[in-house]
Design an enzyme around this catalytic site. Sequence first.
Site, mmCIF file in Angstrom:
data_model
loop_
_atom_site.group_PDB
_atom_site.id
_atom_site.type_symbol
_atom_site.label_atom_id
_atom_site.label_comp_id
_atom_site.label_asym_id
_atom_site.label_seq_id
_atom_site.Cartn_x
_atom_site.Cartn_y
_atom_site.Cartn_z
ATOM 1 N N GLY A 38 67.860 57.026 51.619
ATOM 2 C CA GLY A 38 66.540 57.888 51.562
ATOM 3 C C GLY A 38 65.680 57.814 53.345
ATOM 4 N N ASN A 46 62.319 47.857 51.106
ATOM 5 C CA ASN A 46 62.993 47.141 50.079
ATOM 6 C C ASN A 46 62.341 46.359 49.341
ATOM 7 O OD1 ASN A 46 66.413 49.077 48.935
ATOM 8 N ND2 ASN A 46 64.312 50.347 49.045
ATOM 9 N N ASN A 105 69.935 47.091 45.628
ATOM 10 C CA ASN A 105 69.832 48.961 44.883
ATOM 11 C C ASN A 105 69.708 50.719 45.617
ATOM 12 O OD1 ASN A 105 66.303 50.783 45.892
ATOM 13 N ND2 ASN A 105 67.341 50.951 44.046
ATOM 14 N N ARG A 184 56.705 54.407 55.597
ATOM 15 C CA ARG A 184 57.911 55.281 55.353
ATOM 16 C C ARG A 184 58.242 56.634 55.945
ATOM 17 N NH1 ARG A 184 61.640 54.735 50.788
ATOM 18 N NH2 ARG A 184 61.733 52.337 50.594
ATOM 19 N N HIS A 262 62.810 54.660 39.789
ATOM 20 C CA HIS A 262 63.827 53.910 40.572
ATOM 21 C C HIS A 262 63.913 52.913 41.347
ATOM 22 C CE1 HIS A 262 67.628 54.848 41.588
ATOM 23 N NE2 HIS A 262 67.686 55.256 43.076
ATOM 24 N N TRP A 263 62.864 52.287 41.265
ATOM 25 C CA TRP A 263 62.310 50.864 42.265
ATOM 26 C C TRP A 263 62.343 50.332 41.510
ATOM 27 C CZ3 TRP A 263 58.724 53.579 46.584
ATOM 28 C CH2 TRP A 263 60.020 54.444 47.242
#
Length: 282
Positions: A38, A46, A105, A184, A262-263
């Site tokens: 991503g 992460n 991950n 990000r 998702h995290w």
Amino acid sequence: MTATLDFDATSRTMGGEYELHYHEAGSGPVLLMLHGSGPGVSGWSNFAGNFPVFAEHFRTIVLDMPGFGRSPAREWNDVYPRVAADAIRYFLDELGIDSVDIVGNSMGGNVGTEFALAHPERVRRMVLMGPGGLAVNSFAPPVSEGSRRLFEFLANPTREGMVAWVDTMVGNPAVVTDELIDQRLANALAPGAIANTFKIFQTFSDPRFADRPQLWARAAQVQQETLLVWGRDDRMLPYEGSLFPFRQMPNAELHVFSRCGHWAQIERKADFERLTVEFLNR
């Protein structure tokens, strides 16, 4: 209280066959942490919050996989997870490490599993959080909301697009800060970053690399003890997709977090760390 770890103080680089950047701290059994994919992702983005906790128990290595973070892109001559798995082989050889535990991950779970299949004697246990490639989802659209938002951002990289994509990564929007979005976005807009991300994703559909079954079709070959971790509210890889690898992998266990997307390492940080340390140390 767990001490923080400094980015620069733990930063390392490796040259040669693969140019790789990583962070390292701690002592004991080796734990290799592999980030997802991503826009704007890196090992640090992460796992910076989890890194100090795991470094209290393990020699912890947070790797920037090829083409992410400070590890430069290269010509992709195979599907990306196999390239990255080979980079891990080189990386461990150069450090003189015979075997590792892996925390992976999303895309990192895909890469870690490819490495475990290619070099089963070098992986003891794995913790895979929403691992790409292993999930088989029969109850949701073939393109998830998270994937759709991801490619919308890549096609039109705006701050609003980043906010929309990150929103699909979490079950609790309160964990998303302006600082996270800004970091990000800055990483994603670095020169060449988006073009390289497209090239990485294109390897998955390149017919030149379709010479073996997809990862999910090889799940039953994964012999390592593996803890599959999913968020019940995952909009990138919906948790129903976890049932296939859980059923197929002979030594897998499955833990699903409520109030989590998702995290898991961010949203259920303390619970995820406790669960992982207990699984790897038992």
